[in-house]
Design a protein around this motif. Structure first.
Motif, short mmCIF file in Angstrom:
data_model
loop_
_atom_site.label_atom_id
_atom_site.label_comp_id
_atom_site.label_asym_id
_atom_site.label_seq_id
_atom_site.Cartn_x
_atom_site.Cartn_y
_atom_site.Cartn_z
N GLN A 125 0.82 -1.20 0.00
CA GLN A 125 0.00 0.00 0.00
C GLN A 125 0.86 1.26 0.00
O GLN A 125 0.55 2.24 -0.69
CB GLN A 125 -0.93 -0.02 1.22
CG GLN A 125 -2.03 -1.07 1.11
CD GLN A 125 -2.82 -1.23 2.40
OE1 GLN A 125 -2.34 -0.90 3.48
NE2 GLN A 125 -4.04 -1.75 2.28
N CYS A 128 2.26 1.79 -3.42
CA CYS A 128 1.23 2.34 -4.31
C CYS A 128 1.10 3.85 -4.11
O CYS A 128 0.96 4.61 -5.07
CB CYS A 128 -0.11 1.67 -4.05
SG CYS A 128 -0.22 -0.04 -4.64
N ARG A 132 1.78 6.84 -6.91
CA ARG A 132 0.85 7.94 -7.22
C ARG A 132 1.56 9.29 -7.12
O ARG A 132 1.34 10.19 -7.93
CB ARG A 132 -0.34 7.89 -6.27
CG ARG A 132 -1.24 6.67 -6.45
CD ARG A 132 -2.37 6.67 -5.42
NE ARG A 132 -3.10 5.42 -5.42
CZ ARG A 132 -4.10 5.13 -6.26
NH1 ARG A 132 -4.47 6.03 -7.15
NH2 ARG A 132 -4.71 3.97 -6.19
#
Length: 220
Positions: A125, A128, A132
C-alpha cells in the motif's frame, strides 16, 4: 522501539505482535551529516526508517548535476524497492544533518515479508502511494509552468517538514537554493525570482536557517 514503529506510517495499522516482529529485526545506526547511505545503481542491502534527522533521495547525471526526488524525516521509510525486486537502487540517499536510522537488512526484511501477509500488504500500500506521488510529479513537470512548480514545491516542503501556527508554517531549511530548484525542476534564477517576489509580498520571510510561509497571503 515498538512505540516508535507504531508512529511510522508504513506500520501504523499493525498490532503489537506484528510490530514486535519488526522490532526484533531492527538495528539503530547513527550517521553524520552528508553521509551517503547508498548510491544509485548499487544493489540494495538494507531498508531504512528515519529515527531522527533527515535524508534526501536524489539522482545524478553524468555531468554531476543532481535531481532531488524526495525528502524524508522522522518516521519516513525508504530503500525497500530494490530489496523487493532485487534490482539496483533507482536513486541515492544522503543525510542532510546528523541522523539516526533504523535499518532492516535485506535477508531479515524479505523473510519477514514472506512470513507475514499483513505486513507485506502494508508495504504494498505504501509503494502504491509513492507511485501515485511519482505520477503526480511527472504530471507537474509536464503541465505546470516553472512558477507554479516552485510554489507547489514550497507548499510540499511546508506540509511535510513544517510546523504550523495559524496560517504561518515554519520550515527548517535543510536544502540550499540549488537543491530546492532541483526539487522543483526549475533553473535557480527562476527560483530566486519567485522567492524575491514572495519576500516583497511578505509571503516568505527568513530568519537564520528557518523559512516562514504565510499560507493566507499566498492564497490571496
Amino acid at each position: 522501539m515498538i512505540d516508535f514503529l507504531r508512529k511510522v506510517p508504513l506500520f501504523s495499522s499493525l498490532n503489537n505482535s506484528q510490530l514486535t516482529i519488526i522490532s526484533n529485526i531492527c538495528s539503530k545506526k547513527s550517521f553524520k551529516a552528508n553521509t551517503v547511505l547508498f548510491h544509485e545503481k548499487e544493489l540494495g542491502s538494507a531498508f531504512y526508517i528515519v529515527f531522527s534527522g533527515s535524508v534526501k533521495i536524489y539522482t545524478a547525471a553524468t555531468s554531476g548535476e543532481e535531481k532531488i526526488l524526495s525528502l524524508f524525516k522522522t518516521g519516513d521509510s525508504f530503500g525497500e524497492l530494490s530489496l523487493i525486486d532485487g534490482k539496483p537502487r533507482s536513486a541515492s540517499a544522503q543525510t542532510l544533518e546528523d541522523s539516526v536510522m533504523i535499518a532492516l537488512s535485506a535477508p531479515n526484511f524479505l523473510d519477514m515479508l514472506k512470513s507475514n501477509f499483513d505486513i507485506s500488504l502494508c508495504i504494498m500500500q505504501e509503494l502504491c502511494n509513492r507511485l501515485r506521488d511519482t505520477n503526480q510529479h511527472v504530471h507537474d513537470l509536464t503541465f505546470l509552468d516553472a512558477r507554479s512548480r516552485v510554489i507547489k514545491s514550497l507548499i510540499k516542503l511546508a506540509n511535510k517538514n513544517g510546523i504550523r501556527s495559524g496560517s504561518v508554517v515554519t520550515i527548517k531549511m535543510m536544502l540550499n537554493y540549488d537543491e530546492v530548484s532541483q526539487m522543483a525542476g526549475v533553473q535557480k534564477p527562476i527560483l530566486m525570482q519567485v522567492i524575491r517576489d514572495f519576500q516583497e509580498r511578505q509571503i516568505l520571510t527568513f530568519l537564520g536557517n528557518e523559512m516562514k510561509l504565510d499560507l493566507a497571503k499566498l492564497r490571496g
